[in-house]
Write a protein that holds these residues in place. Structure first.
Motif, PDB file in Angstrom:
ATOM      1  N   ARG A  65     -39.664  17.467   1.753  1.00 55.49           N
ATOM      2  CA  ARG A  65     -40.499  17.144   2.914  1.00 55.49           C
ATOM      3  C   ARG A  65     -41.986  17.234   2.573  1.00 55.49           C
ATOM      4  O   ARG A  65     -42.792  16.417   3.028  1.00 55.49           O
ATOM      5  CB  ARG A  65     -40.149  18.069   4.087  1.00 55.49           C
ATOM      6  CG  ARG A  65     -38.838  17.711   4.775  1.00 55.49           C
ATOM      7  CD  ARG A  65     -38.714  18.377   6.120  1.00 55.49           C
ATOM      8  NE  ARG A  65     -38.490  19.809   5.996  1.00 55.49           N
ATOM      9  CZ  ARG A  65     -37.286  20.370   5.877  1.00 55.49           C
ATOM     10  NH1 ARG A  65     -36.197  19.614   5.852  1.00 55.49           N
ATOM     11  NH2 ARG A  65     -37.164  21.677   5.790  1.00 55.49           N
ATOM     12  N   VAL A  66     -42.351  18.227   1.769  1.00 54.47           N
ATOM     13  CA  VAL A  66     -43.750  18.352   1.336  1.00 54.47           C
ATOM     14  C   VAL A  66     -44.152  17.146   0.493  1.00 54.47           C
ATOM     15  O   VAL A  66     -45.240  16.583   0.659  1.00 54.47           O
ATOM     16  CB  VAL A  66     -43.956  19.659   0.535  1.00 54.47           C
ATOM     17  CG1 VAL A  66     -45.331  19.670  -0.129  1.00 54.47           C
ATOM     18  CG2 VAL A  66     -43.813  20.870   1.444  1.00 54.47           C
ATOM     19  N   GLU A  91     -42.818  14.189   0.621  1.00 54.16           N
ATOM     20  CA  GLU A  91     -42.867  13.028   1.521  1.00 54.16           C
ATOM     21  C   GLU A  91     -44.209  12.963   2.235  1.00 54.16           C
ATOM     22  O   GLU A  91     -44.825  11.885   2.337  1.00 54.16           O
ATOM     23  CB  GLU A  91     -41.730  13.100   2.540  1.00 54.16           C
ATOM     24  CG  GLU A  91     -40.365  12.746   1.969  1.00 54.16           C
ATOM     25  CD  GLU A  91     -39.264  12.904   2.991  1.00 54.16           C
ATOM     26  OE1 GLU A  91     -38.214  12.272   2.809  1.00 54.16           O
ATOM     27  OE2 GLU A  91     -39.457  13.665   3.972  1.00 54.16           O
ATOM     28  N   LYS A  92     -44.679  14.090   2.747  1.00 50.63           N
ATOM     29  CA  LYS A  92     -45.956  14.123   3.461  1.00 50.63           C
ATOM     30  C   LYS A  92     -47.120  13.772   2.534  1.00 50.63           C
ATOM     31  O   LYS A  92     -48.137  13.224   2.978  1.00 50.63           O
ATOM     32  CB  LYS A  92     -46.167  15.501   4.087  1.00 50.63           C
ATOM     33  CG  LYS A  92     -45.224  15.800   5.243  1.00 50.63           C
ATOM     34  CD  LYS A  92     -45.474  17.181   5.832  1.00 50.63           C
ATOM     35  CE  LYS A  92     -44.527  17.448   6.990  1.00 50.63           C
ATOM     36  NZ  LYS A  92     -44.723  18.805   7.578  1.00 50.63           N
ATOM     37  N   ALA A  93     -46.953  14.113   1.244  1.00 53.55           N
ATOM     38  CA  ALA A  93     -47.998  13.796   0.271  1.00 53.55           C
ATOM     39  C   ALA A  93     -47.898  12.365  -0.251  1.00 53.55           C
ATOM     40  O   ALA A  93     -48.721  11.930  -1.055  1.00 53.55           O
ATOM     41  CB  ALA A  93     -47.929  14.789  -0.895  1.00 53.55           C
ATOM     42  N   GLY A  94     -46.867  11.641   0.195  1.00 54.05           N
ATOM     43  CA  GLY A  94     -46.682  10.267  -0.243  1.00 54.05           C
ATOM     44  C   GLY A  94     -46.209  10.136  -1.664  1.00 54.05           C
ATOM     45  O   GLY A  94     -46.452   9.115  -2.319  1.00 54.05           O
TER      46      GLY A  94
END
Length: 228
Positions: free
Chosen positions: A217-218, A220-223
């Motif tokens: 998830r981390v 993903e948030k960082a792209g």
């Protein structure tokens, strides 16, 4: 290639640092290995091939640092890690139906409990191992109850880990029929394969369930997660 190298380096270094000298009951050799969350994360976040290759290279490096037996590592550890973590990434990308994911998790947990029960009633494992196993399964199930998005990752991790654990169990047993293990044991009974399977799966699946979902998830948030 950069991601494969990073995965392999993290897996090898963290694996060696977290190596506590804990061995499978009675028959040894297979290590306590919480660092499995590293290649599982790479397999889910990036690709099955990146996770599989990184795990294969990383386990070979750590094996050479711990027991120094290249034949055992190349014949058992390397293929188990490559196929197991490749499967983690592949299953994650294929398993999209919520009901099938839950059914798959249920089947795998029941199979684990049955294998554990068989070893207990055969008096191969004692009560303390059963209690520790119950705790491990509780830590595996909890993330799926708390966060729905974790279910797919846990199912993929569980499936790949079952494949890798089976290869390790059968592979180490087969190796012992022809060669001496680093612990000095040889020609072990067939039930040793089941013990290694249960030990490997139960001591590693909680770390995948607890650490991989939040790490992905981390990313993903960082792209940083590759498109599926």
């Amino acid at each position: 290639m950069s991601l494969v190298a990073l995965c392999a380096a993290l897996y090898a270094v963290l694996g060696y640092l977290t190596y506590l000298g804990l061995f499978a009951p009675v028959i040894g050799t297979v290590r306590f290995w919480p660092s499995v969350f590293v290649p599982a994360t790479f397999a889910v976040a990036f690709s099955p091939l990146i996770g599989g290759l990184g795990a294969a290279i990383g386990i070979f490096i750590s094996d050479m640092a711990v027991h120094g037996n290249p034949l055992l590592s190349l014949s058992v550890g390397v293929p188990a890690n490559f196929l197991g973590f490749y499967a983690v990434g592949a299953v994650y990308r294929l398993a999209r139906d919520e009901r099938r994911v839950l059914a798959g998790i249920a089947v795998e947990l029941v199979a684990t409990v049955l294998a554990l029960s068989a070893l207990y009633y055969a008096r191969i494992l004692d009560e303390s191992f059963v209690v520790a196993s119950a705790v491990a399964l509780a830590f595996t199930v909890t993330p799926m109850v708390v966060a729905r998005q974790s279910r797919r990752i846990v199912f993929a991790g569980s499936t790949g880990l079952m494949l890798g654990s089976a290869i390790i169990g059968v592979g180490v047993w087969a190796y012992s029929q022809f060669f001496v293990l680093p612990t000095g044991q040889a020609q072990l009974p067939a039930w040793a394969a089941l013990v290694w399977f249960v030990w490997t799966y139960l001591t590693e699946i909680p770390f995948i369930a607890l650490f991989v979902p939040p790490t992905v998830r981390v990313l993903e948030k960082a792209g940083l997660v590759f498109e599926e």
